[in-house]
Write a protein that holds these residues in place. Structure first.
Motif, PDB file in Angstrom:
ATOM      1  N   GLY A  52       9.322   3.312  -1.811  1.00 27.92           N
ATOM      2  CA  GLY A  52       9.710   4.208  -2.908  1.00 27.92           C
ATOM      3  C   GLY A  52      10.742   3.555  -3.817  1.00 27.92           C
ATOM      4  O   GLY A  52      10.691   3.680  -5.047  1.00 27.92           O
ATOM      5  N   TYR A  53      11.662   2.848  -3.207  1.00 28.68           N
ATOM      6  CA  TYR A  53      12.693   2.112  -3.964  1.00 28.68           C
ATOM      7  C   TYR A  53      12.021   1.055  -4.855  1.00 28.68           C
ATOM      8  O   TYR A  53      12.376   0.875  -6.026  1.00 28.68           O
ATOM      9  N   LEU A  54      11.007   0.397  -4.290  1.00 25.08           N
ATOM     10  CA  LEU A  54      10.253  -0.605  -5.051  1.00 25.08           C
ATOM     11  C   LEU A  54       9.513   0.058  -6.222  1.00 25.08           C
ATOM     12  O   LEU A  54       9.535  -0.447  -7.355  1.00 25.08           O
ATOM     13  N   PHE A 106      11.754  12.178  -4.256  1.00 23.55           N
ATOM     14  CA  PHE A 106      10.903  12.010  -3.077  1.00 23.55           C
ATOM     15  C   PHE A 106      11.780  12.112  -1.837  1.00 23.55           C
ATOM     16  O   PHE A 106      12.836  11.471  -1.768  1.00 23.55           O
ATOM     17  N   SER A 107      11.347  12.915  -0.878  1.00 24.92           N
ATOM     18  CA  SER A 107      12.081  13.015   0.373  1.00 24.92           C
ATOM     19  C   SER A 107      11.273  12.335   1.468  1.00 24.92           C
ATOM     20  O   SER A 107      10.091  12.636   1.660  1.00 24.92           O
ATOM     21  N   VAL A 108      11.916  11.412   2.179  1.00 22.36           N
ATOM     22  CA  VAL A 108      11.175  10.503   3.053  1.00 22.36           C
ATOM     23  C   VAL A 108      11.743  10.510   4.472  1.00 22.36           C
ATOM     24  O   VAL A 108      12.883  10.076   4.696  1.00 22.36           O
ATOM     25  N   PRO A 109      10.962  10.979   5.445  1.00 24.44           N
ATOM     26  CA  PRO A 109      11.392  10.907   6.855  1.00 24.44           C
ATOM     27  C   PRO A 109      11.480   9.435   7.243  1.00 24.44           C
ATOM     28  O   PRO A 109      10.478   8.723   7.170  1.00 24.44           O
ATOM     29  N   THR A 110      12.654   8.994   7.651  1.00 23.68           N
ATOM     30  CA  THR A 110      12.896   7.553   7.728  1.00 23.68           C
ATOM     31  C   THR A 110      13.264   7.068   9.127  1.00 23.68           C
ATOM     32  O   THR A 110      14.046   7.698   9.828  1.00 23.68           O
ATOM     33  N   GLY A 111      12.677   5.921   9.482  1.00 24.66           N
ATOM     34  CA  GLY A 111      13.002   5.270  10.753  1.00 24.66           C
ATOM     35  C   GLY A 111      13.338   3.822  10.492  1.00 24.66           C
ATOM     36  O   GLY A 111      14.494   3.397  10.489  1.00 24.66           O
ATOM     37  N   ASN A 112      12.308   3.028  10.216  1.00 21.55           N
ATOM     38  CA  ASN A 112      12.493   1.599   9.977  1.00 21.55           C
ATOM     39  C   ASN A 112      12.731   1.252   8.517  1.00 21.55           C
ATOM     40  O   ASN A 112      12.759   0.084   8.141  1.00 21.55           O
ATOM     41  N   PHE A 113      12.818   2.268   7.655  1.00 24.36           N
ATOM     42  CA  PHE A 113      13.162   2.056   6.257  1.00 24.36           C
ATOM     43  C   PHE A 113      12.023   1.441   5.440  1.00 24.36           C
ATOM     44  O   PHE A 113      12.217   1.033   4.300  1.00 24.36           O
ATOM     45  N   GLY A 114      10.801   1.395   6.014  1.00 26.10           N
ATOM     46  CA  GLY A 114       9.693   0.794   5.290  1.00 26.10           C
ATOM     47  C   GLY A 114       9.185   1.718   4.192  1.00 26.10           C
ATOM     48  O   GLY A 114       9.023   1.315   3.031  1.00 26.10           O
ATOM     49  N   ASP A 115       8.934   2.960   4.573  1.00 31.90           N
ATOM     50  CA  ASP A 115       8.356   3.911   3.642  1.00 31.90           C
ATOM     51  C   ASP A 115       9.295   4.153   2.455  1.00 31.90           C
ATOM     52  O   ASP A 115       8.888   4.080   1.293  1.00 31.90           O
ATOM     53  N   ILE A 116      10.550   4.396   2.741  1.00 34.06           N
ATOM     54  CA  ILE A 116      11.479   4.689   1.637  1.00 34.06           C
ATOM     55  C   ILE A 116      11.754   3.418   0.818  1.00 34.06           C
ATOM     56  O   ILE A 116      11.982   3.495  -0.394  1.00 34.06           O
ATOM     57  N   GLY A 141       9.487   0.940 -12.243  1.00 37.42           N
ATOM     58  CA  GLY A 141       9.535   1.753 -13.445  1.00 37.42           C
ATOM     59  C   GLY A 141       9.033   3.188 -13.297  1.00 37.42           C
ATOM     60  O   GLY A 141       8.974   3.928 -14.281  1.00 37.42           O
ATOM     61  N   LEU A 142       8.673   3.586 -12.093  1.00 39.42           N
ATOM     62  CA  LEU A 142       8.248   4.974 -11.903  1.00 39.42           C
ATOM     63  C   LEU A 142       9.484   5.875 -12.006  1.00 39.42           C
ATOM     64  O   LEU A 142      10.499   5.591 -11.367  1.00 39.42           O
ATOM     65  N   PRO A 178       0.819  -1.220   0.000  1.00 39.58           N
ATOM     66  CA  PRO A 178       0.000   0.000   0.000  1.00 39.58           C
ATOM     67  C   PRO A 178       0.856   1.274   0.000  1.00 39.58           C
ATOM     68  O   PRO A 178       0.401   2.319  -0.458  1.00 39.58           O
ATOM     69  N   GLN A 179       2.085   1.154   0.516  1.00 38.85           N
ATOM     70  CA  GLN A 179       2.932   2.348   0.554  1.00 38.85           C
ATOM     71  C   GLN A 179       3.558   2.688  -0.794  1.00 38.85           C
ATOM     72  O   GLN A 179       4.004   3.808  -0.994  1.00 38.85           O
ATOM     73  N   THR A 180       3.594   1.727  -1.704  1.00 37.50           N
ATOM     74  CA  THR A 180       4.123   2.078  -3.031  1.00 37.50           C
ATOM     75  C   THR A 180       3.098   2.920  -3.806  1.00 37.50           C
ATOM     76  O   THR A 180       3.463   3.710  -4.666  1.00 37.50           O
ATOM     77  N   VAL A 181       1.816   2.732  -3.461  1.00 35.40           N
ATOM     78  CA  VAL A 181       0.748   3.349  -4.257  1.00 35.40           C
ATOM     79  C   VAL A 181       0.886   4.865  -4.313  1.00 35.40           C
ATOM     80  O   VAL A 181       0.769   5.485  -5.369  1.00 35.40           O
TER      81      VAL A 181
END
Ligand SMILES: *Cc1c(COP(=O)(O)O)cnc(C)c1O
Length: 464
Positions: free
Chosen positions: A267-269, A254-264, A274-275, A229-232
Protein backbone atom coordinates in the motif's frame (compact mmCIF):
# COMPACT_ATOMS: atom_id res chain seq x y z
CA UNK A 1 13.70 -2.03 -14.05
CA UNK A 2 16.75 -2.72 -11.97
CA UNK A 3 16.52 -3.97 -8.41
CA UNK A 4 18.91 -3.11 -5.60
CA UNK A 5 19.39 -4.23 -2.02
CA UNK A 6 18.41 -2.10 0.97
CA UNK A 7 21.93 -2.79 2.29
CA UNK A 8 23.67 -1.56 -0.84
CA UNK A 9 25.78 -4.55 -1.82
CA UNK A 10 23.54 -5.96 -4.55
CA UNK A 11 22.83 -3.66 -7.45
CA UNK A 12 21.56 -3.63 -10.97
CA UNK A 13 19.89 -7.04 -11.17
CA UNK A 14 16.77 -7.67 -13.25
CA UNK A 15 13.36 -8.81 -12.10
CA UNK A 16 13.82 -12.56 -12.64
CA UNK A 17 17.19 -12.55 -10.89
CA UNK A 18 15.62 -10.62 -8.02
CA UNK A 19 12.85 -13.23 -7.76
CA UNK A 20 15.40 -16.05 -7.75
CA UNK A 21 17.60 -14.30 -5.18
CA UNK A 22 14.72 -13.77 -2.73
CA UNK A 23 16.66 -12.35 0.21
CA UNK A 24 19.48 -10.14 -1.06
CA UNK A 25 22.87 -11.89 -0.97
CA UNK A 26 24.05 -9.14 1.39
CA UNK A 27 21.24 -9.92 3.83
CA UNK A 28 19.15 -6.94 2.72
CA UNK A 29 15.85 -6.87 0.88
CA UNK A 30 15.49 -6.11 -2.80
CA UNK A 31 13.64 -2.98 -3.88
CA UNK A 32 13.12 -1.35 -7.28
CA UNK A 33 15.84 1.16 -8.10
CA UNK A 34 13.19 3.77 -8.90
CA UNK A 35 9.53 3.76 -8.02
CA UNK A 36 7.57 4.54 -11.19
CA UNK A 37 5.15 7.46 -10.91
CA UNK A 38 1.70 7.07 -12.44
CA UNK A 39 0.24 10.28 -13.85
CA UNK A 40 -3.33 11.35 -13.19
CA UNK A 41 -4.16 10.73 -16.84
CA UNK A 42 -2.92 7.17 -16.65
CA UNK A 43 -4.80 6.62 -13.40
CA UNK A 44 -7.97 7.83 -15.11
CA UNK A 45 -7.40 5.39 -17.99
CA UNK A 46 -6.65 2.48 -15.68
CA UNK A 47 -10.01 2.93 -14.01
CA UNK A 48 -11.68 1.07 -16.90
CA UNK A 49 -9.42 -1.98 -16.77
CA UNK A 50 -10.34 -5.42 -15.51
CA UNK A 51 -8.35 -6.75 -12.56
CA UNK A 52 -6.15 -8.81 -14.90
CA UNK A 53 -5.55 -5.93 -17.30
CA UNK A 54 -4.62 -3.66 -14.43
CA UNK A 55 -2.22 -6.25 -12.97
CA UNK A 56 -0.56 -6.53 -16.37
CA UNK A 57 -0.06 -2.74 -16.65
CA UNK A 58 1.47 -2.54 -13.16
CA UNK A 59 3.72 -5.57 -13.63
CA UNK A 60 4.98 -4.24 -16.96
CA UNK A 61 6.40 -1.19 -15.19
CA UNK A 62 8.67 -3.40 -13.10
CA UNK A 63 9.32 -6.30 -15.42
CA UNK A 64 9.96 -4.18 -18.53
CA UNK A 65 10.33 -6.63 -21.32
CA UNK A 66 12.16 -9.33 -19.35
CA UNK A 67 9.08 -11.50 -19.83
CA UNK A 68 7.52 -11.03 -23.29
CA UNK A 69 4.10 -9.38 -23.24
CA UNK A 70 2.13 -12.46 -24.30
CA UNK A 71 3.85 -14.68 -21.74
CA UNK A 72 3.24 -12.17 -18.96
CA UNK A 73 -0.36 -11.81 -20.02
CA UNK A 74 -0.79 -15.58 -19.82
CA UNK A 75 0.89 -15.73 -16.41
CA UNK A 76 -1.53 -13.11 -15.10
CA UNK A 77 -4.60 -14.71 -16.60
CA UNK A 78 -3.67 -18.20 -15.38
CA UNK A 79 -3.00 -16.85 -11.89
CA UNK A 80 -6.40 -15.25 -11.47
CA UNK A 81 -8.43 -17.88 -13.34
CA UNK A 82 -8.37 -19.93 -10.13
CA UNK A 83 -10.31 -17.26 -8.24
CA UNK A 84 -13.97 -17.79 -7.44
CA UNK A 85 -14.95 -14.17 -8.14
CA UNK A 86 -14.80 -12.71 -11.66
CA UNK A 87 -13.70 -9.40 -10.12
CA UNK A 88 -10.90 -11.28 -8.28
CA UNK A 89 -11.08 -8.86 -5.31
CA UNK A 90 -14.68 -7.59 -4.98
CA UNK A 91 -15.39 -4.54 -2.84
CA UNK A 92 -18.37 -4.65 -0.46
CA UNK A 93 -19.90 -1.68 1.30
CA UNK A 94 -20.42 -2.45 4.98
CA UNK A 95 -21.57 0.91 6.31
CA UNK A 96 -21.22 4.63 5.60
CA UNK A 97 -17.58 5.31 4.86
CA UNK A 98 -16.45 1.70 5.34
CA UNK A 99 -15.90 -0.82 2.58
CA UNK A 100 -14.37 -4.25 2.81
CA UNK A 101 -12.08 -5.45 0.03
CA UNK A 102 -12.48 -9.23 -0.13
CA UNK A 103 -9.06 -10.64 -0.90
CA UNK A 104 -9.98 -14.23 -0.05
CA UNK A 105 -11.55 -15.65 -3.20
CA UNK A 106 -8.47 -17.66 -4.21
CA UNK A 107 -7.90 -21.41 -3.73
CA UNK A 108 -6.94 -21.25 -0.02
CA UNK A 109 -9.37 -18.54 1.08
CA UNK A 110 -6.69 -16.07 2.20
CA UNK A 111 -5.17 -13.01 0.54
CA UNK A 112 -1.81 -14.74 0.14
CA UNK A 113 -3.22 -16.46 -2.97
CA UNK A 114 -3.18 -13.18 -4.86
CA UNK A 115 0.60 -13.08 -4.84
CA UNK A 116 1.34 -16.79 -4.56
CA UNK A 117 -0.78 -17.99 -7.44
CA UNK A 118 1.26 -15.59 -9.54
CA UNK A 119 4.58 -16.55 -7.96
CA UNK A 120 3.84 -20.28 -8.41
CA UNK A 121 3.19 -19.80 -12.11
CA UNK A 122 6.18 -17.50 -12.40
CA UNK A 123 8.52 -20.09 -10.84
CA UNK A 124 7.15 -22.67 -13.23
CA UNK A 125 7.81 -20.30 -16.13
CA UNK A 126 11.35 -19.56 -14.91
CA UNK A 127 12.05 -23.29 -14.44
CA UNK A 128 11.10 -23.85 -18.10
CA UNK A 129 12.70 -20.78 -19.64
CA UNK A 130 15.93 -20.80 -17.68
CA UNK A 131 16.18 -24.49 -16.98
CA UNK A 132 16.51 -23.50 -13.31
CA UNK A 133 16.06 -25.88 -10.39
CA UNK A 134 13.49 -24.48 -7.99
CA UNK A 135 13.58 -25.70 -4.40
CA UNK A 136 11.24 -23.52 -2.42
CA UNK A 137 11.75 -23.09 1.30
CA UNK A 138 9.23 -21.08 3.28
CA UNK A 139 8.02 -20.40 6.79
CA UNK A 140 4.40 -19.81 7.56
CA UNK A 141 2.21 -18.58 10.37
CA UNK A 142 -0.50 -20.50 8.51
CA UNK A 143 -1.75 -18.88 5.34
CA UNK A 144 1.44 -18.50 3.30
CA UNK A 145 2.19 -22.21 3.51
CA UNK A 146 -1.16 -23.38 2.23
CA UNK A 147 -1.17 -20.78 -0.46
CA UNK A 148 2.39 -21.43 -1.63
CA UNK A 149 1.78 -25.17 -1.74
CA UNK A 150 -1.39 -24.62 -3.74
CA UNK A 151 0.60 -22.42 -6.13
CA UNK A 152 3.17 -25.11 -7.02
CA UNK A 153 1.78 -28.56 -6.09
CA UNK A 154 2.47 -31.11 -8.79
CA UNK A 155 4.40 -28.61 -10.94
CA UNK A 156 7.37 -30.02 -12.78
CA UNK A 157 10.87 -28.88 -11.78
CA UNK A 158 9.69 -27.49 -8.43
CA UNK A 159 9.87 -28.84 -4.87
CA UNK A 160 8.50 -27.03 -1.85
CA UNK A 161 9.19 -27.36 1.88
CA UNK A 162 7.13 -25.40 4.37
CA UNK A 163 7.90 -24.84 8.06
CA UNK A 164 5.10 -23.99 10.43
CA UNK A 165 4.93 -23.69 14.23
CA UNK A 166 3.62 -26.91 15.73
CA UNK A 167 0.14 -26.49 17.19
CA UNK A 168 0.02 -22.76 16.47
CA UNK A 169 -1.86 -22.61 13.17
CA UNK A 170 -5.62 -22.97 12.80
CA UNK A 171 -7.09 -26.40 12.05
CA UNK A 172 -8.14 -25.42 8.55
CA UNK A 173 -4.73 -23.87 7.83
CA UNK A 174 -3.04 -27.08 8.94
CA UNK A 175 -5.36 -29.25 6.86
CA UNK A 176 -4.87 -27.10 3.78
CA UNK A 177 -1.12 -27.74 3.97
CA UNK A 178 -0.98 -31.33 5.14
CA UNK A 179 -3.73 -32.94 3.07
CA UNK A 180 -1.86 -32.20 -0.16
CA UNK A 181 -0.42 -35.52 -1.33
CA UNK A 182 1.79 -34.41 -4.23
CA UNK A 183 5.33 -35.80 -3.98
CA UNK A 184 6.90 -32.36 -4.45
CA UNK A 185 5.53 -31.09 -1.11
CA UNK A 186 7.11 -31.47 2.35
CA UNK A 187 5.47 -30.06 5.51
CA UNK A 188 7.64 -29.63 8.62
CA UNK A 189 5.83 -28.99 11.87
CA UNK A 190 8.45 -27.18 13.95
CA UNK A 191 8.74 -27.00 17.74
CA UNK A 192 8.54 -23.28 18.49
CA UNK A 193 6.63 -20.28 17.23
CA UNK A 194 6.50 -18.53 13.87
CA UNK A 195 9.43 -16.25 14.67
CA UNK A 196 11.55 -19.38 15.23
CA UNK A 197 10.52 -20.75 11.83
CA UNK A 198 11.24 -17.42 10.19
CA UNK A 199 14.65 -17.16 11.88
CA UNK A 200 15.64 -20.65 10.69
CA UNK A 201 14.67 -19.80 7.14
CA UNK A 202 16.48 -16.48 7.25
CA UNK A 203 19.65 -18.13 8.55
CA UNK A 204 19.54 -20.94 5.99
CA UNK A 205 19.08 -18.39 3.22
CA UNK A 206 21.90 -16.27 4.64
CA UNK A 207 24.25 -19.26 4.18
CA UNK A 208 24.90 -18.31 0.56
CA UNK A 209 26.86 -21.49 -0.24
CA UNK A 210 24.09 -23.77 1.05
CA UNK A 211 21.47 -21.64 -0.66
CA UNK A 212 23.19 -21.93 -4.01
CA UNK A 213 24.04 -25.64 -3.80
CA UNK A 214 20.48 -26.46 -2.77
CA UNK A 215 18.86 -24.04 -5.24
CA UNK A 216 16.84 -22.54 -2.41
CA UNK A 217 14.14 -20.11 -3.49
CA UNK A 218 11.96 -17.94 -1.31
CA UNK A 219 8.22 -17.50 -1.31
CA UNK A 220 8.00 -15.41 1.84
CA UNK A 221 7.07 -11.79 1.48
CA UNK A 222 10.75 -10.89 1.38
CA UNK A 223 10.42 -11.94 -2.27
CA UNK A 224 9.87 -8.96 -4.52
CA UNK A 225 7.37 -10.98 -6.57
CA UNK A 226 5.07 -11.08 -3.55
CA UNK A 227 4.88 -7.32 -3.33
CA UNK A 228 3.94 -6.35 -6.85
CA UNK A 229 0.71 -8.37 -7.07
CA UNK A 230 -0.31 -6.89 -3.72
CA UNK A 231 -0.10 -3.32 -4.97
CA UNK A 232 -2.67 -4.11 -7.67
CA UNK A 233 -5.70 -4.38 -5.42
CA UNK A 234 -5.07 -1.00 -3.80
CA UNK A 235 -5.45 0.53 -7.25
CA UNK A 236 -8.36 -1.72 -8.13
CA UNK A 237 -10.29 -0.88 -4.93
CA UNK A 238 -9.70 2.82 -5.49
CA UNK A 239 -11.01 2.58 -9.04
CA UNK A 240 -14.15 0.74 -7.90
CA UNK A 241 -14.87 3.61 -5.52
CA UNK A 242 -14.14 6.14 -8.25
CA UNK A 243 -16.69 4.42 -10.48
CA UNK A 244 -19.21 4.61 -7.66
CA UNK A 245 -18.89 8.39 -7.55
CA UNK A 246 -15.91 9.17 -5.33
CA UNK A 247 -14.87 12.77 -6.07
CA UNK A 248 -12.03 12.82 -8.60
CA UNK A 249 -8.67 12.74 -6.84
CA UNK A 250 -10.22 12.29 -3.37
CA UNK A 251 -8.16 10.36 -0.86
CA UNK A 252 -9.12 6.92 0.42
CA UNK A 253 -7.81 5.31 3.61
CA UNK A 254 -6.77 1.67 3.70
CA UNK A 255 -6.81 -0.35 6.89
CA UNK A 256 -4.47 -3.33 6.80
CA UNK A 257 -4.26 -6.25 9.26
CA UNK A 258 -0.50 -6.47 9.61
CA UNK A 259 2.04 -9.12 10.54
CA UNK A 260 5.14 -9.19 8.36
CA UNK A 261 4.47 -5.73 6.92
CA UNK A 262 4.23 -7.06 3.35
CA UNK A 263 0.65 -6.14 2.60
CA UNK A 264 0.81 -2.64 4.05
CA UNK A 265 4.17 -2.05 2.40
CA UNK A 266 2.46 -2.76 -0.93
CA UNK A 267 0.00 0.00 0.00
CA UNK A 268 2.88 2.33 0.81
CA UNK A 269 4.35 1.53 -2.61
CA UNK A 270 0.99 2.21 -4.31
CA UNK A 271 0.89 5.58 -2.55
CA UNK A 272 4.43 6.39 -3.66
CA UNK A 273 3.38 5.45 -7.20
CA UNK A 274 0.79 8.21 -7.01
CA UNK A 275 -2.44 6.57 -5.88
CA UNK A 276 -4.34 9.08 -3.70
CA UNK A 277 -4.21 7.13 -0.46
CA UNK A 278 -5.10 9.04 2.70
CA UNK A 279 -4.28 7.17 5.89
CA UNK A 280 -2.56 3.83 5.80
CA UNK A 281 -3.97 2.29 8.95
CA UNK A 282 -1.68 -0.35 10.39
CA UNK A 283 -3.65 -2.79 12.54
CA UNK A 284 -1.96 -5.33 14.77
CA UNK A 285 -3.14 -7.73 17.45
CA UNK A 286 -1.38 -8.04 20.84
CA UNK A 287 1.85 -8.76 18.96
CA UNK A 288 2.17 -5.05 18.42
CA UNK A 289 5.79 -4.22 17.67
CA UNK A 290 4.77 -2.27 14.57
CA UNK A 291 2.03 -0.35 16.34
CA UNK A 292 4.55 0.65 19.02
CA UNK A 293 7.04 1.61 16.35
CA UNK A 294 4.56 3.98 14.72
CA UNK A 295 3.30 5.48 17.96
CA UNK A 296 6.51 5.51 20.00
CA UNK A 297 9.36 5.39 17.48
CA UNK A 298 10.94 2.26 18.96
CA UNK A 299 11.17 -1.04 17.07
CA UNK A 300 11.72 -3.73 19.69
CA UNK A 301 10.16 -7.20 19.87
CA UNK A 302 7.95 -7.78 22.88
CA UNK A 303 6.55 -10.91 24.42
CA UNK A 304 4.93 -13.42 22.07
CA UNK A 305 1.15 -13.75 22.38
CA UNK A 306 -1.14 -16.33 20.81
CA UNK A 307 -4.24 -14.62 19.48
CA UNK A 308 -7.34 -15.30 17.39
CA UNK A 309 -5.48 -13.89 14.40
CA UNK A 310 -2.49 -16.28 14.19
CA UNK A 311 -1.31 -15.00 10.81
CA UNK A 312 -0.44 -11.76 12.59
CA UNK A 313 1.31 -13.40 15.56
CA UNK A 314 4.65 -12.01 14.51
CA UNK A 315 7.24 -9.99 16.38
CA UNK A 316 9.95 -9.41 13.83
CA UNK A 317 8.37 -8.17 10.62
CA UNK A 318 10.46 -9.34 7.68
CA UNK A 319 9.46 -6.48 5.37
CA UNK A 320 10.11 -3.73 7.88
CA UNK A 321 13.57 -3.18 6.44
CA UNK A 322 12.05 -2.13 3.13
CA UNK A 323 10.23 0.71 4.82
CA UNK A 324 13.28 1.60 6.90
CA UNK A 325 15.19 2.06 3.65
CA UNK A 326 12.78 4.77 2.46
CA UNK A 327 12.46 6.28 5.92
CA UNK A 328 16.24 6.71 6.04
CA UNK A 329 16.26 8.50 2.69
CA UNK A 330 17.36 5.44 0.65
CA UNK A 331 20.68 5.44 2.48
CA UNK A 332 21.76 1.78 2.28
CA UNK A 333 24.81 2.19 4.53
CA UNK A 334 22.58 3.65 7.24
CA UNK A 335 20.09 0.75 6.84
CA UNK A 336 22.91 -1.79 7.12
CA UNK A 337 24.16 -0.07 10.29
CA UNK A 338 20.67 0.03 11.83
CA UNK A 339 19.99 -3.63 11.04
CA UNK A 340 23.36 -4.54 12.47
CA UNK A 341 22.47 -2.60 15.59
CA UNK A 342 19.18 -4.48 15.72
CA UNK A 343 21.02 -7.79 15.62
CA UNK A 344 23.34 -6.68 18.45
CA UNK A 345 20.91 -4.82 20.71
CA UNK A 346 17.51 -6.07 19.66
CA UNK A 347 16.08 -2.62 19.02
CA UNK A 348 15.93 0.26 16.59
CA UNK A 349 15.08 3.69 17.94
CA UNK A 350 14.43 6.65 15.65
CA UNK A 351 14.73 10.39 16.28
CA UNK A 352 11.64 12.53 16.93
CA UNK A 353 11.98 13.93 13.45
CA UNK A 354 11.89 10.49 11.85
CA UNK A 355 9.07 9.41 14.10
CA UNK A 356 7.07 12.36 12.83
CA UNK A 357 7.71 11.12 9.29
CA UNK A 358 6.58 7.60 10.26
CA UNK A 359 3.38 9.13 11.61
CA UNK A 360 2.79 10.93 8.32
CA UNK A 361 3.17 7.59 6.53
CA UNK A 362 1.07 5.44 8.88
CA UNK A 363 -1.37 5.54 11.75
CA UNK A 364 -1.57 2.44 13.92
CA UNK A 365 -3.68 0.66 16.49
CA UNK A 366 -3.29 -2.62 18.27
CA UNK A 367 -6.52 -4.54 18.68
CA UNK A 368 -6.74 -7.00 21.54
CA UNK A 369 -8.55 -10.34 21.52
CA UNK A 370 -11.72 -9.08 23.24
CA UNK A 371 -12.04 -6.14 20.93
CA UNK A 372 -11.46 -8.38 17.92
CA UNK A 373 -14.31 -10.69 18.90
CA UNK A 374 -16.57 -7.79 19.84
CA UNK A 375 -16.01 -6.28 16.39
CA UNK A 376 -16.89 -9.54 14.66
CA UNK A 377 -20.08 -9.79 16.74
CA UNK A 378 -21.09 -6.20 16.21
CA UNK A 379 -20.53 -6.07 12.45
CA UNK A 380 -22.37 -9.38 12.13
CA UNK A 381 -25.36 -8.17 14.18
CA UNK A 382 -25.58 -4.68 12.74
CA UNK A 383 -24.72 -5.29 9.11
CA UNK A 384 -25.09 -9.04 8.54
CA UNK A 385 -21.47 -9.38 7.44
CA UNK A 386 -19.12 -11.95 8.96
CA UNK A 387 -15.50 -10.82 9.40
CA UNK A 388 -12.60 -13.16 10.05
CA UNK A 389 -10.48 -12.24 13.11
CA UNK A 390 -7.67 -10.67 11.06
CA UNK A 391 -10.04 -8.50 9.09
CA UNK A 392 -11.80 -7.62 12.35
CA UNK A 393 -8.54 -6.15 13.70
CA UNK A 394 -8.43 -3.92 10.62
CA UNK A 395 -12.04 -2.87 10.96
CA UNK A 396 -11.62 -2.10 14.68
CA UNK A 397 -8.51 -0.04 13.94
CA UNK A 398 -10.38 1.86 11.19
CA UNK A 399 -13.20 2.61 13.64
CA UNK A 400 -10.65 4.18 15.95
CA UNK A 401 -8.47 6.01 13.47
CA UNK A 402 -10.49 7.03 10.40
CA UNK A 403 -11.82 10.57 10.67
CA UNK A 404 -15.44 11.64 10.17
CA UNK A 405 -16.44 11.80 6.52
CA UNK A 406 -13.36 9.86 5.35
CA UNK A 407 -13.73 6.84 3.10
CA UNK A 408 -11.92 3.73 4.30
CA UNK A 409 -11.29 0.37 2.67
CA UNK A 410 -10.57 -2.40 5.18
CA UNK A 411 -8.66 -5.26 3.60
CA UNK A 412 -10.37 -8.59 4.27
CA UNK A 413 -7.37 -10.89 4.36
CA UNK A 414 -9.09 -14.21 5.06
CA UNK A 415 -12.44 -15.96 4.81
CA UNK A 416 -14.04 -16.47 8.25
CA UNK A 417 -14.29 -20.25 7.70
CA UNK A 418 -10.51 -20.47 8.08
CA UNK A 419 -10.74 -19.26 11.66
CA UNK A 420 -13.82 -20.91 13.07
CA UNK A 421 -12.06 -21.39 16.46
CA UNK A 422 -12.62 -17.68 17.12
CA UNK A 423 -16.02 -17.33 15.46
CA UNK A 424 -17.45 -20.18 17.58
CA UNK A 425 -16.53 -18.35 20.77
CA UNK A 426 -19.16 -15.73 20.07
CA UNK A 427 -21.82 -18.27 19.19
CA UNK A 428 -21.96 -17.47 15.52
CA UNK A 429 -22.53 -20.53 13.38
CA UNK A 430 -21.18 -20.41 9.89
CA UNK A 431 -21.45 -22.87 7.07
CA UNK A 432 -18.14 -23.92 5.57
CA UNK A 433 -17.50 -23.61 1.84
CA UNK A 434 -17.45 -27.16 0.36
CA UNK A 435 -13.74 -26.91 -0.52
CA UNK A 436 -12.93 -26.42 3.18
CA UNK A 437 -15.45 -28.97 4.45
CA UNK A 438 -13.86 -31.64 2.24
CA UNK A 439 -10.46 -31.24 3.94
CA UNK A 440 -11.62 -32.80 7.18
CA UNK A 441 -11.87 -36.29 5.62
CA UNK A 442 -8.44 -36.40 3.99
CA UNK A 443 -5.25 -38.01 5.38
CA UNK A 444 -2.51 -35.63 6.56
CA UNK A 445 1.18 -35.63 5.58
CA UNK A 446 3.60 -33.85 7.89
CA UNK A 447 6.79 -34.39 9.87
CA UNK A 448 7.49 -32.98 13.33
CA UNK A 449 11.00 -31.54 13.82
CA UNK A 450 12.85 -29.69 16.55
CA UNK A 451 13.30 -25.96 16.01
CA UNK A 452 16.97 -25.90 15.02
CA UNK A 453 18.76 -25.09 11.77
CA UNK A 454 20.49 -28.50 11.79
CA UNK A 455 17.26 -30.48 12.15
CA UNK A 456 15.64 -28.59 9.31
CA UNK A 457 18.73 -28.79 7.13
CA UNK A 458 18.86 -32.57 7.56
CA UNK A 459 15.25 -32.90 6.38
CA UNK A 460 15.93 -30.66 3.42
CA UNK A 461 18.97 -32.66 2.30
CA UNK A 462 16.85 -35.83 2.32
CA UNK A 463 13.97 -34.20 0.46
CA UNK A 464 15.91 -32.39 -2.26
C1 LIG B 1 -0.40 -12.98 6.16
C2 LIG B 1 -1.66 -12.47 6.73
C3 LIG B 1 -1.74 -11.21 7.30
C4 LIG B 1 -0.53 -10.31 7.47
O1 LIG B 1 -0.01 -9.85 6.26
P1 LIG B 1 1.50 -9.27 6.21
O2 LIG B 1 1.75 -9.02 4.77
O3 LIG B 1 2.37 -10.36 6.75
O4 LIG B 1 1.53 -8.06 7.05
C5 LIG B 1 -2.97 -10.76 7.74
N1 LIG B 1 -4.06 -11.54 7.65
C6 LIG B 1 -4.03 -12.77 7.12
C7 LIG B 1 -5.26 -13.58 7.07
C8 LIG B 1 -2.83 -13.28 6.62
O5 LIG B 1 -2.80 -14.50 6.08
Amino acid sequence: MEFISTRGKVAGIGFIDAVLMGLGDDGGLLVPKHIPHISEDTLAKWQQLSYQELALEIFKLYIDGEIPHDDLNKLVNDSYATFRSPEVTPLRRVKDGLHVLELFHGPTFAFKDIALQFLGNLYSYIARERNATIHILGATSGDTGASAIEGVRGKEGIKICILYPHGKVSKVQELQMTTVDDANVLNLSVEGNFDDCQRIIKELFADVAFKQESHLRAINSINIARLLPQTVYYFYAYFQLAKQGLTAGAQVNFSVPTGNFGDIFAGYLAKKMGLPIGKLILATNENNILERFVNEGLYQPGEFHMTYSPSMDIQVASNFERYLYYLLGENAAEVAARMDGFKQEGRIAVTDELRAQVQRDFVAASVENDDCLATIGQVHDDFGYLLDPHTACGVAAADRLAGKGEVTVALATAHPAKFNEAIELIQIEQSFPPQIQALFDKPQHQKRVEGSNEAVKAELLKFF
